[in-house]
Write an enzyme that holds these catalytic residues in place. Structure first.
Site, PDB file in Angstrom:
ATOM      1  CE1 TYR A  40      -3.109  -3.008   0.532  1.00 48.56           C
ATOM      2  CE2 TYR A  40      -3.443  -2.327   2.860  1.00 48.56           C
ATOM      3  CZ  TYR A  40      -3.630  -3.032   1.624  1.00 48.56           C
ATOM      4  OH  TYR A  40      -4.579  -4.106   1.853  1.00 48.56           O
ATOM      5  CG  HIS A  48      -0.651  -8.449   0.393  1.00 47.85           C
ATOM      6  ND1 HIS A  48      -0.395  -7.143   0.465  1.00 47.85           N
ATOM      7  CD2 HIS A  48      -1.890  -8.546   0.331  1.00 47.85           C
ATOM      8  CE1 HIS A  48      -1.288  -6.438   0.268  1.00 47.85           C
ATOM      9  NE2 HIS A  48      -2.421  -7.301   0.140  1.00 47.85           N
TER      10      HIS A  48
END
Length: 269
Positions: A57, A118
């Site tokens: 992110y 992730h």
């Protein structure tokens, strides 16, 4: 805020805030980081203490700054970050260590409450090797809990069969467009907490109409009905909003109960 005890013994707030567009120009996932902590600050004021971010992110520093501005001790927050499933973070032990240390440094903390892989990739043995490095950090208390994101049943089973420390969380896509019932059930069967990302996305007009009708009985929005349904079936939720009022609404889920009939109707959406 209600919590759920992870298999590591630590408590996870059952509602958190997603952050993947926070602190970015035009609130765009790929936008340039502008350092704006407004959404973090309003979320904290509303009562959020659980924040979900990731190396990918690029905004771990924004989350850290927002928390620091609150003046509330770090120990009162539950922070999740994630290691990308990319070779520069997975190819060997040093690469994994680089990712963990990068997150610690950017989040300005000496521990991370929950650290996830992730997403899986097509190399189960390498995933196992990455996991073993994360286990070492867990042994040292640097990572309080470790888990995975976007793992299907086969991928999760492989990790369960080859791990010393069981994954604490499996963060998966779950919303009215894709409830993902099977992997949620499998996670729960193995004492792994399922956590829904994007819980308020992909809601069709027809689904929204049904959910709104149910919500009218309780004075709740269609979004609150979705989140309550997820909580009722043992799924932690991390809705994301840039709107202060909706942030508050997403926490206001504990003064009503859905009926079995309503839950069955929602399950069919």
């Amino acid at each position: 805020m209600e919590t759920i005890r992870l298999n590591t013994g630590i408590e996870l707030p059952i509602i958190g805030s997603g952050t993947n567009t926070f602190g970015k120009e035009n609130r765009d996932y790929m936008g340039k980081i502008n350092g704006d902590t407004t959404e973090i600050e309003t979320a904290i004021t509303a009562g959020y203490r659980h924040f979900d971010t990731a190396i990918s992110y690029r905004n771990e520093s924004v989350v850290a700054s927002g928390i620091a501005k609150s003046g509330i001790p770090r120990s009162k927050f539950f922070i999740t970050s994630k290691l990308p499933g990319k070779p520069e973070y997975t190819s060997n032990e040093a690469a994994v260590q680089k990712g963990v240390e990068e997150s610690l440094r950017t989040l300005k903390t000496d521990y991370i409450d929950l650290f996830l892989i992730h997403h899986p990739w097509n190399n189960p043995e390498e995933i196992t090797s990455v996991w073993k490095v994360l286990e070492k950090y867990t042994d040292k208390g640097v990572l309080k809990a470790i888990g995975v994101s976007n793992f299907n049943e086969e991928q999760l089973k492989h990790l369960l069969d080859h791990s010393r420390i069981k994954p604490a969380v499996n963060q998966i896509e779950s919303h009215p467009g894709l409830w993902n019932d099977d992997i949620i059930a499998y996670s729960l069967e193995n004492n792994i907490v399922p956590e829904a990302w994007g819980p308020l996305t992909r809601v069709s007009p027809e689904a929204k109409k049904i959910l709104t009708s149910i919500g009218e009985e309780y004075g709740k929005t269609w979004a609150q009905i979705i989140l309550r349904y997820q909580l009722d079936r043992g799924v932690v939720v991390i809705p994301k909003s840039h709107n202060e009022e909706r942030q508050k609404q997403n926490l206001d889920l504990f003064d009503f109960e859905l009926t079995e009939e309503q839950k069955n109707k929602i399950a069919q959406l």
